[in-house]
Design an enzyme around this catalytic site. Sequence first.
Site, PDB file in Angstrom:
ATOM      1  N   ASN A   9      38.480  20.521   8.091  1.00 52.96           N
ATOM      2  CA  ASN A   9      39.427  21.715   8.378  1.00 52.96           C
ATOM      3  C   ASN A   9      38.765  22.329   9.461  1.00 52.96           C
ATOM      4  O   ASN A   9      37.728  23.404   9.507  1.00 52.96           O
ATOM      5  CB  ASN A   9      39.454  22.808   7.106  1.00 52.96           C
ATOM      6  CG  ASN A   9      40.150  23.990   7.727  1.00 52.96           C
ATOM      7  OD1 ASN A   9      40.867  23.915   8.761  1.00 52.96           O
ATOM      8  ND2 ASN A   9      40.045  24.864   7.069  1.00 52.96           N
ATOM      9  N   PRO A  10      38.957  21.991  10.943  1.00 56.72           N
ATOM     10  CA  PRO A  10      38.091  22.280  12.021  1.00 56.72           C
ATOM     11  C   PRO A  10      38.873  23.496  12.705  1.00 56.72           C
ATOM     12  O   PRO A  10      39.894  24.098  12.241  1.00 56.72           O
ATOM     13  CB  PRO A  10      38.180  21.030  12.811  1.00 56.72           C
ATOM     14  CG  PRO A  10      39.508  20.449  12.488  1.00 56.72           C
ATOM     15  CD  PRO A  10      39.723  20.847  11.159  1.00 56.72           C
ATOM     16  N   PHE A  49      33.689  31.738   7.772  1.00 55.98           N
ATOM     17  CA  PHE A  49      35.164  31.825   7.863  1.00 55.98           C
ATOM     18  C   PHE A  49      35.603  31.792   6.329  1.00 55.98           C
ATOM     19  O   PHE A  49      34.953  31.328   5.394  1.00 55.98           O
ATOM     20  CB  PHE A  49      35.753  30.346   8.303  1.00 55.98           C
ATOM     21  CG  PHE A  49      37.123  30.012   8.161  1.00 55.98           C
ATOM     22  CD1 PHE A  49      38.173  30.465   9.209  1.00 55.98           C
ATOM     23  CD2 PHE A  49      37.670  29.327   7.189  1.00 55.98           C
ATOM     24  CE1 PHE A  49      39.477  30.468   9.139  1.00 55.98           C
ATOM     25  CE2 PHE A  49      39.106  28.910   7.064  1.00 55.98           C
ATOM     26  CZ  PHE A  49      39.933  29.544   8.112  1.00 55.98           C
TER      27      PHE A  49
HETATM   28  C1  SAM Z   1      38.250  26.708  10.297  1.00 53.75           C
HETATM   29  S1  SAM Z   1      36.594  26.927   9.729  1.00 53.75           S
HETATM   30  C2  SAM Z   1      36.498  26.008   8.230  1.00 53.75           C
HETATM   31  C3  SAM Z   1      35.398  26.052   7.280  1.00 53.75           C
HETATM   32  C4  SAM Z   1      35.759  25.469   6.028  1.00 53.75           C
HETATM   33  N1  SAM Z   1      35.874  23.866   6.083  1.00 53.75           N
HETATM   34  C5  SAM Z   1      36.984  25.855   5.297  1.00 53.75           C
HETATM   35  O1  SAM Z   1      38.026  25.182   5.399  1.00 53.75           O
HETATM   36  O2  SAM Z   1      37.024  26.942   4.797  1.00 53.75           O
HETATM   37  C6  SAM Z   1      35.723  25.798  11.041  1.00 53.75           C
HETATM   38  C7  SAM Z   1      34.217  25.606  10.780  1.00 53.75           C
HETATM   39  O3  SAM Z   1      33.790  24.657  11.846  1.00 53.75           O
HETATM   40  C8  SAM Z   1      32.461  25.134  12.139  1.00 53.75           C
HETATM   41  N2  SAM Z   1      32.434  24.577  13.568  1.00 53.75           N
HETATM   42  C9  SAM Z   1      33.117  24.619  14.869  1.00 53.75           C
HETATM   43  N3  SAM Z   1      32.463  23.865  15.629  1.00 53.75           N
HETATM   44  C10 SAM Z   1      31.744  22.884  15.033  1.00 53.75           C
HETATM   45  C11 SAM Z   1      30.931  21.663  15.457  1.00 53.75           C
HETATM   46  N4  SAM Z   1      31.100  21.242  16.745  1.00 53.75           N
HETATM   47  N5  SAM Z   1      30.207  21.256  14.301  1.00 53.75           N
HETATM   48  C12 SAM Z   1      30.058  21.501  13.084  1.00 53.75           C
HETATM   49  N6  SAM Z   1      30.646  22.679  12.763  1.00 53.75           N
HETATM   50  C13 SAM Z   1      31.726  23.263  13.762  1.00 53.75           C
HETATM   51  C14 SAM Z   1      32.928  26.649  12.407  1.00 53.75           C
HETATM   52  O4  SAM Z   1      31.396  27.318  12.442  1.00 53.75           O
HETATM   53  C15 SAM Z   1      33.379  26.807  10.982  1.00 53.75           C
HETATM   54  O5  SAM Z   1      32.483  27.123  10.126  1.00 53.75           O
END
Ligand code: SAM
Length: 293
Positions: free
Chosen positions: A196-197, A100
Site C-alpha cells: 500500500n504505497p 500513516f
Molecule cells: C500509504 S502508507 C501505507 C502504510 C502501510 N502499508 C498501511 O497500509 O497502513 C505508505 C508508506 O510508504 C512509505 N514509503 C514511501 N516511499 C517509500 C519508499 N521509497 N520506500 C519504502 N517506504 C516508502 C511511507 O513512509 C509510508 O509509511
Amino acid sequence: MQPSFGERPQNPRSVLLTEVAQATQRLADAGVPSPRTDAEELAAFVHGVKRGQLHTVRDADFDARYWEAVARREAREPLQHITGRAYFRYLELQVGPGVFVPRPETESVVGWAIDAVRAMDVVEPLIVDLCTGSGAIALALAQEVPRSRVHAVELSEDALKWTRKNMAGSRVDLRQGDALDAFRDLDGQVDLVISNPPYIPLTEWEYVAPEARDHDPEMALFSGEDGLDLIRGLERTAHRLLRPGGVVVVEHADTQGGQVPWIFTEERGWADAADHPDLNNRPRFATARKALP
Ligand SMILES: C[S@@+](CC[C@H](N)C(=O)[O-])C[C@H]1O[C@@H](n2cnc3c(N)ncnc32)[C@H](O)[C@@H]1O
C-alpha cells in the site's frame, strides 16, 4: 394476557449518554465523517473501557477530560492520534504523528492476499510487504497465514519508530530502506509481494481530508503529479522479487482502477493483471501474476 410488572422505576438519566450525544453534534458540525462512532470511541478511551462496555461507566465516574479529547477531534485531529491506537483486521496497533494510520479499505487488500497465498498451497509462503508504515499489512499476514515468512521494508525513520513498537516480539523481518531497492537477497524467491504505497496525485492535494493532509506524513500520501510514480517503480521491484507464478497486489486510489493494471503488462513479464473493488465497491487494488518462463 400481558403479565403485570408493577410500577417500573424511572430510567435514570445517564450523564455519559447525554455528553456523548452533545459531542456527536459538535463533531457533526465540524464535518467529522462518523461523529457518533468517534464520540463513543473517545468516551471509551477516556474511561479506559472498550466501546461495547460504555454502559458500565457510572455517572459518578464521568471524566471531564472527555471534552479535551472531543475538542481535539473537532479540530480534525485523527481519532487514532488521540487514542494512540488503530484497529486493523485482528490487530490493535500503536500509531501517532510520523506514521500513516492504517485504513479499513486496506483490510480488503490483505483479505485478497491471504486467499491468494492459501490457493498456492505452499508450506512456508514467502511474503514481502513494501512500504510497511505501522506494519499493519505485514503483521496481519504473519498472524493470519500460518507458517508464513514475512519481510517488510519502510524508508521513513519517523514511521519506523512506530513500526518497531508494533513488531516487537513478532516474527516479521523488518528492514529500513527504499522499497525500490529492497531485499536483493530474496530475488526470484518470493510468493507474494504486497504494497500500500503512497498514491495520491499531487494535483488532488486540496481535496484530501484534513485528518490525512495535516496529520499523515507527506511521504505516505503523495507520489508525483498523477500519484503513480512509486507504483511504476514497484512494478520492477515486484518482478525482481517474485518467483515465476508468484503474485503482486498493490493498493491504489479509487480513481486509478483504469490505470494501475496496465502497468503490469505481458511485455513486462506479467499475466492475469486485474483490478478489484473494496467493500464500498470502489476500485481499490490491482493484482498480477509473474509470467512463467
Ligand atoms: C500509504 S502508507 C501505507 C502504510 C502501510 N502499508 C498501511 O497500509 O497502513 C505508505 C508508506 O510508504 C512509505 N514509503 C514511501 N516511499 C517509500 C519508499 N521509497 N520506500 C519504502 N517506504 C516508502 C511511507 O513512509 C509510508 O509509511
